[in-house]
Scaffold this active site. Structure first.
Site, short mmCIF file in Angstrom:
data_model
loop_
_atom_site.label_atom_id
_atom_site.label_comp_id
_atom_site.label_asym_id
_atom_site.label_seq_id
_atom_site.Cartn_x
_atom_site.Cartn_y
_atom_site.Cartn_z
CG ASP A 159 -8.93 4.85 10.48
OD1 ASP A 159 -9.33 5.79 9.79
OD2 ASP A 159 -9.45 3.72 10.44
CG HIS A 187 -12.83 2.71 8.92
ND1 HIS A 187 -11.75 3.55 8.88
CD2 HIS A 187 -13.44 2.84 7.73
CE1 HIS A 187 -11.70 4.15 7.70
NE2 HIS A 187 -12.72 3.74 6.99
P1 NAX Z 1 -14.43 1.90 -5.98
O1 NAX Z 1 -15.85 2.34 -6.17
O2 NAX Z 1 -13.36 2.51 -6.80
O3 NAX Z 1 -14.36 0.33 -6.24
C1 NAX Z 1 -15.24 -0.58 -5.64
C2 NAX Z 1 -15.34 -1.76 -6.58
O4 NAX Z 1 -16.09 -2.78 -5.90
C3 NAX Z 1 -16.06 -1.44 -7.89
O5 NAX Z 1 -15.26 -1.84 -8.97
C4 NAX Z 1 -17.35 -2.31 -7.79
O6 NAX Z 1 -17.74 -2.80 -9.06
C5 NAX Z 1 -16.89 -3.42 -6.85
N1 NAX Z 1 -17.96 -4.11 -6.14
C6 NAX Z 1 -19.07 -3.59 -5.58
N2 NAX Z 1 -19.83 -4.56 -5.05
C7 NAX Z 1 -19.17 -5.72 -5.25
C8 NAX Z 1 -19.45 -7.09 -4.93
N3 NAX Z 1 -20.56 -7.42 -4.29
N4 NAX Z 1 -18.55 -8.02 -5.31
C9 NAX Z 1 -17.41 -7.68 -5.97
N5 NAX Z 1 -17.11 -6.41 -6.32
C10 NAX Z 1 -17.97 -5.45 -5.94
O7 NAX Z 1 -14.15 2.03 -4.42
P2 NAX Z 1 -12.75 2.06 -3.66
O8 NAX Z 1 -12.27 3.46 -3.59
O9 NAX Z 1 -11.86 1.01 -4.18
O10 NAX Z 1 -13.24 1.71 -2.14
C11 NAX Z 1 -13.73 0.44 -1.83
C12 NAX Z 1 -14.32 0.41 -0.42
O11 NAX Z 1 -13.33 0.74 0.54
C13 NAX Z 1 -15.45 1.42 -0.21
O12 NAX Z 1 -16.49 0.75 0.50
C14 NAX Z 1 -14.81 2.46 0.67
O13 NAX Z 1 -15.77 3.13 1.46
C15 NAX Z 1 -13.89 1.61 1.50
N6 NAX Z 1 -12.80 2.29 2.21
C16 NAX Z 1 -12.45 1.78 3.41
C17 NAX Z 1 -11.39 2.29 4.13
C18 NAX Z 1 -10.97 1.71 5.43
O14 NAX Z 1 -10.04 2.26 6.03
N7 NAX Z 1 -11.57 0.62 5.95
C19 NAX Z 1 -10.66 3.49 3.64
C20 NAX Z 1 -10.77 3.68 2.18
C21 NAX Z 1 -12.13 3.43 1.61
O15 NAX Z 1 -12.93 4.56 1.82
#
Ligand code: NAX
Length: 367
Positions: A159, A187
């Site tokens: 952000d 966030h």
């Molecule tokens: P993806 O869905 O591409 O990847 C997430 C991965 O996490 C998947 O491979 C899944 O198998 C794995 N996973 C789920 N639960 C798990 C657990 N308990 N232990 C280990 N692995 C696990 O998502 P991606 O685009 O990489 O985003 C990841 C997270 O970042 C999401 O929650 C998203 O909302 C968050 N974000 C946060 C941002 C921030 O600024 N704080 C911005 C970007 C993003 O939106």
């Protein structure tokens, strides 16, 4: 040669990690003379995809990458780690209410907090990216009684960078010339991107900005930038989120540039009247691997209203997961003083089980 840092990444097969891991291995966070060991953590269903990613890491022949270990549980994955990027989270499914999302993630992050407490290096630095990031970080921290709450942070750096990029675009300055942008709060769409103290080449930019543009275009656009990107590309931010994570950890570890500050979500110590014990984005300066909230920035009535709104949302989120916040860590979180302290850097190492099955790449053996 320096001893390798052990770095855990959860959600390691996901989109953000796909951008992050190669840059970590290239030395963009900890320096081009700092070897690393990656301890990658995924759900068991995604282990095959993770194996493919590990092969690609191996195929890059990164000199700094000494080992890659794959884990389907946080207890093994966090063993002895110095830094942890908690990126994996449960996404919002169809028909899922906000409270359901909070609850589903609360379970994941309470287990991860306990695992960090029991298995990580005692000075581990934790960055939570997985949403709802602030409350997930609070849950992890509250479940880690032996670690300091100041070791747990969540990401508002994306952000912050978004705000900086838009201001640079608006004013015509290079982003490198823009300083003292801040993001306050959660966030989420309630965050407050604040440019009232921003400078371009050392001069205040506020007097020259159109304040209607700030209130009605700039602030809502930063708040909703994630949705704007999803609308345009059909997928959420990945490369820019990885950049935010890189910037956050690098500045925490290496320090912020002289005369500037950055935004980090940290456990509130009550600064600016924000409730203690919630994870709130503040402007901070980092030195010696520690951080300190920038004090004394002016808050007018309009800014105060925005701070109140985002604080209220975080208090509601905290209330929704209160059953997962152990009472034993409440005092530590309510009596924190954030002043360049996140613990000393004591990177003691133990290489105990590097020959296990989980280790898919290892180039640091004594031969
Ligand atoms: P993806 O869905 O591409 O990847 C997430 C991965 O996490 C998947 O491979 C899944 O198998 C794995 N996973 C789920 N639960 C798990 C657990 N308990 N232990 C280990 N692995 C696990 O998502 P991606 O685009 O990489 O985003 C990841 C997270 O970042 C999401 O929650 C998203 O909302 C968050 N974000 C946060 C941002 C921030 O600024 N704080 C911005 C970007 C993003 O939106």
């Amino acid at each position: 040669m320096k001893r390798p840092f052990r770095i855990a990444v959860t959600g390691a097969a996901g989109s953000i990690s796909n951008s992050l891991l190669f840059r970590l291995a290239a030395g963009e966070v900890f320096g081009t003379d700092q070897p690393i060991i990656l301890q990658l953590i995924e759900r068991s269903e995604a282990m095959e995809a993770l194996r493919g990613l590990a092969m690609e890491l191996e195929d890059c022949a990164f000199p700094l990458l000494h080992a890659v270990r794959l884990h389907d549980n946080p207890e093994d994955g966090f063993r002895n780690v110095h830094f942890a990027f908690l990126i994996g989270a449960k996404p919002r499914g169809p028909g899922m209410e906000r409270a359901d999302l909070l609850a589903a993630n609360a379970e994941i992050f309470s287990r991860q907090g306990r695992a960090l407490n029991d298995h990580a290096n005692p000075d581990v630095k934790v960055l939570v990216v997985g949403n709802p990031a602030n409350t997930n970080a609070l849950i992890a921290s509250r479940n880690a009684p032996d670690l300091s709450p100041s070791q747990f942070t969540a990401m508002s750096r994306l952000d912050h960078n978004r705000a900086k990029g838009m201001i640079a675009n608006r004013t015509g300055f290079n982003t490198a010339d823009i300083r003292k942008v801040a993001v306050w709060g959660n966030h989420s769409a309630s965050q407050f991107p604040d440019v009232r103290n921003a400078e371009a080449m050392g001069e205040p930019i506020w007097p020259g900005l159109d304040h209607d543009w700030v209130d009605n275009t700039f602030i809502p656009r930063v708040q909703k930038r994630g949705a704007e990107i999803i609308d345009a590309r059909g997928q959420s931010s990945a490369a820019s989120a990885a950049q935010g994570a890189i910037d956050h950890m690098r500045d925490w570890y290496m320090g912020t540039p002289e005369g500037d500050f950055v935004s980090m979500c940290i456990v509130s110590d009550g600064s600016y009247g924000i409730a203690k014990g919630i994870v709130f984005s503040f402007p901070v300066r980092c030195r010696y691997g520690r951080y300190q909230i920038v004090q004394g920035l002016p808050i007018d009535d309009a800014a105060q209203k925005r701070l109140d709104a985002t604080e209220k949302e975080l208090l509601e989120e905290k209330d929704a997961v209160k059953h997962l916040l152990p009472a034993e860590t409440e005092d530590a979180h309510n009596n924190l003083s954030v002043s360049l302290r996140s613990g000393a850097n004591r990177y003691g190492e133990e290489d105990r089980d590097d020959d296990s099955e989980a280790c898919v790449l290892r180039t640091d053996r004594v031969i």
